[in-house]
Design an enzyme around this catalytic site. Sequence first.
Site, PDB file in Angstrom:
ATOM      1  N   SER A  32       3.133  -2.089  10.334  1.00  0.00           N
ATOM      2  CA  SER A  32       4.586  -2.201  10.539  1.00  0.00           C
ATOM      3  C   SER A  32       5.137  -3.593  10.224  1.00  0.00           C
ATOM      4  O   SER A  32       6.006  -4.096  10.950  1.00  0.00           O
ATOM      5  CB  SER A  32       4.963  -1.769  11.960  1.00  0.00           C
ATOM      6  OG  SER A  32       4.596  -0.414  12.158  1.00  0.00           O
ATOM      7  N   LYS A  92       0.240   4.351  -0.408  1.00  0.00           N
ATOM      8  CA  LYS A  92      -0.301   5.604   0.140  1.00  0.00           C
ATOM      9  C   LYS A  92       0.045   6.771  -0.802  1.00  0.00           C
ATOM     10  O   LYS A  92       0.079   6.576  -2.007  1.00  0.00           O
ATOM     11  CB  LYS A  92       0.215   5.819   1.572  1.00  0.00           C
ATOM     12  CG  LYS A  92       0.070   4.547   2.418  1.00  0.00           C
ATOM     13  CD  LYS A  92       0.298   4.757   3.875  1.00  0.00           C
ATOM     14  CE  LYS A  92       0.121   3.415   4.591  1.00  0.00           C
ATOM     15  NZ  LYS A  92       0.049   3.545   6.023  1.00  0.00           N
ATOM     16  N   ASN A  96       0.882  -1.170   0.000  1.00  0.00           N
ATOM     17  CA  ASN A  96       0.000   0.000   0.000  1.00  0.00           C
ATOM     18  C   ASN A  96       0.917   1.217   0.000  1.00  0.00           C
ATOM     19  O   ASN A  96       1.510   1.543   1.017  1.00  0.00           O
ATOM     20  CB  ASN A  96      -0.892  -0.030   1.251  1.00  0.00           C
ATOM     21  CG  ASN A  96      -1.640   1.279   1.446  1.00  0.00           C
ATOM     22  OD1 ASN A  96      -1.733   2.104   0.533  1.00  0.00           O
ATOM     23  ND2 ASN A  96      -2.178   1.475   2.642  1.00  0.00           N
ATOM     24  N   HIS A 144      -9.539   1.645   4.461  1.00  0.00           N
ATOM     25  CA  HIS A 144      -8.259   1.776   5.165  1.00  0.00           C
ATOM     26  C   HIS A 144      -8.427   2.772   6.318  1.00  0.00           C
ATOM     27  O   HIS A 144      -9.168   3.746   6.206  1.00  0.00           O
ATOM     28  CB  HIS A 144      -7.166   2.245   4.199  1.00  0.00           C
ATOM     29  CG  HIS A 144      -5.812   2.206   4.823  1.00  0.00           C
ATOM     30  ND1 HIS A 144      -5.346   3.209   5.629  1.00  0.00           N
ATOM     31  CD2 HIS A 144      -4.844   1.245   4.798  1.00  0.00           C
ATOM     32  CE1 HIS A 144      -4.141   2.888   6.073  1.00  0.00           C
ATOM     33  NE2 HIS A 144      -3.812   1.699   5.579  1.00  0.00           N
ATOM     34  N   GLY A 192       2.419   2.324  10.614  1.00  0.00           N
ATOM     35  CA  GLY A 192       3.431   3.366  10.462  1.00  0.00           C
ATOM     36  C   GLY A 192       4.117   3.765  11.757  1.00  0.00           C
ATOM     37  O   GLY A 192       4.808   4.776  11.805  1.00  0.00           O
TER      38      GLY A 192
END
Length: 250
Positions: A214, A11, A9, A96, A174
């Site tokens: 993560s 982003k 992903n 998401h 993250g």
Amino acid sequence: MRKIYIVGNWKLNKTPEETVQFCRELKSNLKKVPEGMVVGISPTHLALESAIREMKGSGMLVGAQSGYWEASGAFTGQVSMSMIKAVGADFCLIGHSEQRQFFGESDESVKKRTETALAIGVLPIVCVGETLQERETGKTDAVLERQIRQGLTGVKITSGCQLVVAYEPVWAIGTGKTATPEMAQDAHAYCRRMLAKVFSGPIAEEISIQYGGSVKPDNAKILLAQQDIDGCLIGGASLKLDSFLGIINA
Ligand code: PGA
């Protein structure tokens, strides 16, 4: 056997040029997708078409990070699920936590997007997960139940292969904090029980449930060894070829 979905992903990262460059390197380093595995990337809408062109014939998938349910009309700033399909996207991330947190995504809009994706033949990857506060106040199961029930009840599928779910604890996204394999397994098993209630036991058994938050090459293996973890949705570590390949090889 459920397939293992390893999906990046991206982003709000990578220009179309950077996307093409990454795709070329990924293709030359991963000649064949391992048996039983699905590998995919989701660049921004702007880079979607060039990524699809570049990845054609590679056996890897390219998807979008969001898609609007209306096909066209006065919806400034939106890209529709049918436009994503028209350029050849294979899947679309839906719900998401960043969409929920920053852009008003709700369980109701998750359901509309999921139904639209299914209707036009784009694989929905539906994301669920609790915030830190929800976990600390013992609400994890209730949140997952609400997100799955309200987001998916009434959605028509005849096989679990038509849908992927991603469990992503928001506090692990993250942040460098990962759920322990046991914590993740418990949440995945709970999601599967909820999916069995919404669909049926056999369908829930077929649905691949990814873990996200993560994921790195050094924690992917132990997470993927859990019975109900069927892949990873990867943010940060999917932006670099080495770490993305490291997770695929794990
Ligand atoms: P992360 O993101 O791997 O950077 O934690 C995961 C995600 O948001 O899907």
